[in-house]
Motif scaffolding. Structure first.
Motif, PDB file in Angstrom:
ATOM      1  N   ALA A   1      43.194 -61.758-112.337  1.00 60.54           N
ATOM      2  CA  ALA A   1      44.467 -62.442-112.125  1.00 60.54           C
ATOM      3  C   ALA A   1      45.611 -61.460-111.916  1.00 60.54           C
ATOM      4  O   ALA A   1      46.568 -61.748-111.183  1.00 60.54           O
ATOM      5  CB  ALA A   1      44.780 -63.351-113.319  1.00 60.54           C
ATOM      6  N   ASN A   2      45.545 -60.307-112.546  1.00 60.16           N
ATOM      7  CA  ASN A   2      46.595 -59.300-112.409  1.00 60.16           C
ATOM      8  C   ASN A   2      45.947 -57.922-112.506  1.00 60.16           C
ATOM      9  O   ASN A   2      45.650 -57.449-113.599  1.00 60.16           O
ATOM     10  CB  ASN A   2      47.654 -59.465-113.500  1.00 60.16           C
ATOM     11  CG  ASN A   2      48.852 -58.560-113.273  1.00 60.16           C
ATOM     12  OD1 ASN A   2      48.752 -57.538-112.593  1.00 60.16           O
ATOM     13  ND2 ASN A   2      49.993 -58.928-113.840  1.00 60.16           N
TER      14      ASN A   2
ATOM     15  N   VAL B   1      45.079 -66.380-118.214  1.00 57.39           N
ATOM     16  CA  VAL B   1      45.076 -66.070-116.775  1.00 57.39           C
ATOM     17  C   VAL B   1      46.394 -66.469-116.133  1.00 57.39           C
ATOM     18  O   VAL B   1      46.987 -65.711-115.348  1.00 57.39           O
ATOM     19  CB  VAL B   1      43.886 -66.765-116.090  1.00 57.39           C
ATOM     20  CG1 VAL B   1      44.052 -66.735-114.573  1.00 57.39           C
ATOM     21  CG2 VAL B   1      42.574 -66.099-116.489  1.00 57.39           C
ATOM     22  N   GLU B   2      46.898 -67.654-116.457  1.00 61.18           N
ATOM     23  CA  GLU B   2      48.174 -68.104-115.883  1.00 61.18           C
ATOM     24  C   GLU B   2      49.324 -67.213-116.327  1.00 61.18           C
ATOM     25  O   GLU B   2      50.210 -66.874-115.539  1.00 61.18           O
ATOM     26  CB  GLU B   2      48.444 -69.561-116.283  1.00 61.18           C
ATOM     27  CG  GLU B   2      47.489 -70.557-115.651  1.00 61.18           C
ATOM     28  CD  GLU B   2      47.466 -70.454-114.135  1.00 61.18           C
ATOM     29  OE1 GLU B   2      48.568 -70.442-113.530  1.00 61.18           O
ATOM     30  OE2 GLU B   2      46.368 -70.366-113.556  1.00 61.18           O
TER      31      GLU B   2
ATOM     32  N   LYS C   1      38.541 -61.770-116.336  1.00 54.34           N
ATOM     33  CA  LYS C   1      39.325 -62.805-115.663  1.00 54.34           C
ATOM     34  C   LYS C   1      40.816 -62.489-115.654  1.00 54.34           C
ATOM     35  O   LYS C   1      41.513 -62.782-114.675  1.00 54.34           O
ATOM     36  CB  LYS C   1      39.048 -64.161-116.309  1.00 54.34           C
ATOM     37  CG  LYS C   1      37.627 -64.644-116.018  1.00 54.34           C
ATOM     38  CD  LYS C   1      37.380 -66.065-116.502  1.00 54.34           C
ATOM     39  CE  LYS C   1      35.974 -66.529-116.112  1.00 54.34           C
ATOM     40  NZ  LYS C   1      35.670 -67.892-116.591  1.00 54.34           N
TER      41      LYS C   1
ATOM     42  N   LYS D   1      49.376 -63.860-114.429  1.00 59.84           N
ATOM     43  CA  LYS D   1      49.913 -63.911-113.068  1.00 59.84           C
ATOM     44  C   LYS D   1      51.432 -63.725-113.052  1.00 59.84           C
ATOM     45  O   LYS D   1      51.993 -63.263-112.055  1.00 59.84           O
ATOM     46  CB  LYS D   1      49.542 -65.241-112.420  1.00 59.84           C
ATOM     47  CG  LYS D   1      48.049 -65.414-112.166  1.00 59.84           C
ATOM     48  CD  LYS D   1      47.738 -66.807-111.616  1.00 59.84           C
ATOM     49  CE  LYS D   1      46.248 -67.000-111.385  1.00 59.84           C
ATOM     50  NZ  LYS D   1      45.915 -68.372-110.916  1.00 59.84           N
TER      51      LYS D   1
END
Length: 788
Positions: A550-551, A500-501, A546, A504
């Motif tokens: 996030a994107n 997820v990070e 997820k 982004k």
């Protein structure tokens, strides 16, 4: 000279003469097979037998083609030396995506080929497989699979061409024609399987009871086999493991004789799926012992037992000697076994070809180019909001998902890779290999445990041209990062927070999802690996959701044995690309499609349900299809927003196509021959492929008819602005059916024909009126339209 050695006689005449010279034990041995799991070192050296053998099953093989051929030559010498009249064996192997031995050609698996809608390419593939098999002395292929796969829980969908009987029929005829060749003495005997209805089982479970009525069995599931018999001179058939109407198929006279031979006109050899005969004792409990099982199967019409003589051995000899079995049944099957050998020219040439020929065939670059082109043609774009192709070469791309950096996940079961993994990792994983010693021998071959890393290393060594999706994209875009995100199967092995990070920070996210097609518990689908759910395995759906949150700028690339079932993907992803299982060149073809170097032209060979548990297909009968079904006012599932996410035949391109000038001509009147034409124009700016599809509908029938039926299709390639005319010729008996009096008829009344881009496209319709009902010679009817 003995009659059976006289090449001027027919194969049947030679077989009859040779049969008359054989003793009972010699005849019985012609109905048996011995397996050689060649990856086990030295196993072929200890091979011995008495009175010859009908067939040898070669599973796996030697590393180099010349060594593989030398092994087959040595085995054939042993067989002939053990036979009083020097009768050679038929050497068989799997060849669904190419011969299943190391360094042989590997094509995309059948479900990928079905998506290509390109039977001519499949015919050429069959011819290339033929060349490689004949070169090393293998003369029978346990392929193709003609099952019609409609239940996405069933694990063997990847082995089929899809869920439509017309698509399967035309692809089957193409493959068989290429594989067998015009001269059988230089060809490979195709083995169509699994006869019959193997894919339509209770709960989608492999080998379970077949859930079909007699009419659907005959009109739908027998159709591809009948087409192969009548149009492609099919030489061999393999039985289904399942039961129909209370009898194991392998012991059913109604299926193997009355239907297959008397009704469909088959006169070739029926071989057993591995250990089918044993199942009468161990699973079905309809035989008291193996002798009883052997008697039942032989009398029903099962000619040859595979993969080892478990029941077709002394049991049959003793049964005849004790009066339990008339020897005529042994003679009948032995005649068929011998006739195939004469058709293949084995008595004149039982051996592999010369080393120079082998080297030429196995270094022919055109074979590899064919595999690459097939992979490109299989790419199927099912959603695109404009994000594809990715034109910015400097875009920050995140590839995330368990299939994105794995070669094995793009390989299918019946390939050299899948077979060797099974043989070395778990010899008991496949029917017929119980008690094998593969686990003990893995160390001596690979020097370590047969796990994912070892298989990846094996693929990289054998197929250095192969690329993962990540590596193939990284060769085109400099700013590509990869994270696994989660395990392909274990829902507890997740790394979603990191994914997820990373999402982004990316401009575009490529979410790579799918399963592993193979044997055993480490796979998510495959033979004997069925699922209660048709959706994504493990935590992949959670990963997709997820990362997408996030994107939102994300693309789903799905590689698996079946289409993606995910309402989340179809509702939220910017694009969805089906990459299927294209093996060697999967990563390259996917990367080329994402970048725009390859314009996708594949089409869905399955109807894609909106959600898990939805069961629908485009040729369902009136009042059963979701468009005509009314169950107390509701035509859909109560807990789903929709039924079909994407229909059969659907696929997008990076260009657009326009249809015009549709017309129909009647070429003959007796049994009407119709010609339907349409002009197709590429109205975009990019060269691309279109698949023109013709559907038919008998509007009012005395028997309940399908809502529509695929009659034919043609894949064409068009430059920007180019126009081509596509013409379909067919007899109206392509829409014939069996009436209540068990007669095949074309019924008087209205027929609608749709020139379409998918199975739900009814925008271009032509109508025809048949003035009177016609009786049809079903043995001469059309199975698919001729398209030019």
């Amino acid at each position: 000279m003995e009659m059976y050695l006289d090449k001027t006689l027919t194969a049947r005449e030679r077989a009859q003469d040779l049969l008359s010279k054989l003793t009972l034990p010699e005849k019985v041995n012609q109905l048996s097979t011995h397996m050689i799991p060649a990856p086990i070192p030295g196993i072929e050296e200890g091979f011995s037998l008495e009175n010859g053998i009908g067939q040898l099953a070669i599973m796996g093989g030697k590393e180099e083609p010349k060594a593989h051929a030398a092994m087959i030559r040595m085995l054939q010498d042993k067989v002939m030396a053990s036979s009083r009249l020097r009768i050679p064996a038929v050497i068989h192997c799997e060849a669904l995506s190419g011969p299943v031995f190391p360094n042989a050609l590997t094509y995309p698996t059948s479900i990928s080929l079905g998506a290509s809608f390109d039977p001519e390419m499949v015919r050429e593939m069959g011819d290339k497989i033929r060349r490689q098999m004949v070169a090393v002395g293998a003369r029978q292929a346990l392929s193709p699979v003609l099952d019609i796969a409609r239940d996405l829980r069933w694990g063997r969908i990847n082995e089929t061409y899809g869920n439509d009987p017309t698509l399967v029929s035309e692809m089957a005829c193409a493959f068989i024609s290429g594989l067998q060749g015009s001269d059988h003495t230089k060809g490979v005997a195709a083995t169509a399987k699994h006869f019959l209805g193997y894919s339509i089982t209770e709960g989608g479970i492999n080998m379970a009871k077949t859930m079909l009525d007699g009419r659907e069995t005959r009109e739908v599931h027998a159709k591809p086999f009948e087409a192969a018999i009548r149009k492609a001179d099919l030489l061999s058939v393999m039985n289904s493991y399942a039961e129909m109407e209370g009898r194991p198929v392998c012991a059913s006279k109604a299926i193997l004789n009355d239907l297959l031979r008397e009704d469909l006109g088959f006169d070739g050899l029926v071989v057993s799926d591995y250990m089918s005969v044993d199942r009468l004792v161990n699973n079905f409990h309809v035989a008291k012992d193996l002798q009883d099982a052997a008697i039942q199967c032989l009398k029903a019409g099962l000619d040859v037992e595979c993969p080892n003589p478990s029941a077709y051995n002394h049991n049959l000899v003793e049964a005849v000697e004790k009066g339990l079995l008339d020897e005529k049944y042994v003679d009948r099957s032995c005649l068929r076994s011998l006739e195939l050998k004469f058709k293949l020219g084995l008595f004149e040439n039982p051996y592999p070809q010369e080393d120079s020929v082998i080297e030429k065939v196995y270094t022919d670059e055109s074979l590899e180019l064919g595999s690459l082109e097939a992979s490109r043609k299989a790419m199927t774009l099912t959603k695109n909001d404009g994000i594809l192709p990715i034109k910015d070469k400097n875009a920050r791309i995140l590839v995330v998902g368990p299939t994105g950096n794995s070669l094995r996940k793009m390989w299918s079961t019946y390939t050299a890779v899948g077979m060797e993994e099974m043989l070395l990792g778990n010899m008991a994983a496949m029917a017929g290999l119980e008690g094998g010693s593969g686990q003990m021998d893995a160390d001596s071959i690979f020097g370590g445990k047969v796990d994912n890393d070892v298989v990846e290393t094996l693929i990289r060594r054998r197929y250095p041209q192969a690329r993962t999706i990540f590596h193939a994209l990284n060769e085109k875009y400099p700013n590509v990062e990869y994270l696994m995100g989660c395990d392909y199967k274990d829902p507890d092995k997740t790394y979603i927070e990191a994914a997820v990070e990373a999402a982004k920070r990316a401009d575009i996210v490529i979410v790579t999802v799918g399963g592993k097609n193979g044997y055993g518990g480490h796979s998510t689908n495959g033979e004997g690996v069925d699922t209660a759910s048709a959706g994504l395995p493990g935590a992949q759906e959670e990963l997709l959701q997820k990362v997408g949150e996030a994107n939102p700028n994300f693309v789903v690339v799905h590689t698996d044995a079946k289409p993606l079932v995910s309402s989340n993907a179809y509702e939220n992803a910017k694009a969805v690309l089906e990459g299927w299982l294209c093996c060697t060149y999967a990563g390259q073809a996917i990367a080329e499609t994402l970048s725009g170097e390859n314009n996708p032209g594949g089409r869905l060979q399955q109807d894609v349900p909106y959600g898990d548990g939805v069961y629908t297909y485009h040729y369902q009968q009136n009042a059963s299809h979701y468009k005509t079904l009314q169950s107390l006012g509701s035509a859909t599932y109560n807990d789903q927003k929709g039924v079909v996410a994407r229909p059969f035949g659907y696929g997008l391109s990076y260009t657009d196509f326009e249809y015009s000038n549709a017309k129909m001509n009647v070429l003959e009147e007796a049994i009407p021959v119709l010609q339907i034409c349409v002009d197709v124009k590429n109205t975009g700016n990019t060269h691309g492929d279109e698949v023109v599809q013709l559907y038919g509908k008998d509007v009012i029938g005395s028997m309940i008819r399908p809502i529509r039926e695929l009659l034919g299709f043609k894949r064409i390639s068009l430059l920007p602005g180019e126009v081509k005319t596509v013409t379909f010729d067919f007899k109206l008996d392509i829409l014939s059916f069996i009436n209540e009096e068990k007669e095949w008829i074309c019924e008087a009344g209205e027929y609608n024909f749709f020139l379409a881009k998918d199975s739900e496209d009814e925008s271009l319709c032509l109508k025809y009126e048949l003035p009177k009902t016609l009786q049809v010679d079903y043995t001469k009817r059309d199975f698919f339209a001729k398209a030019e």
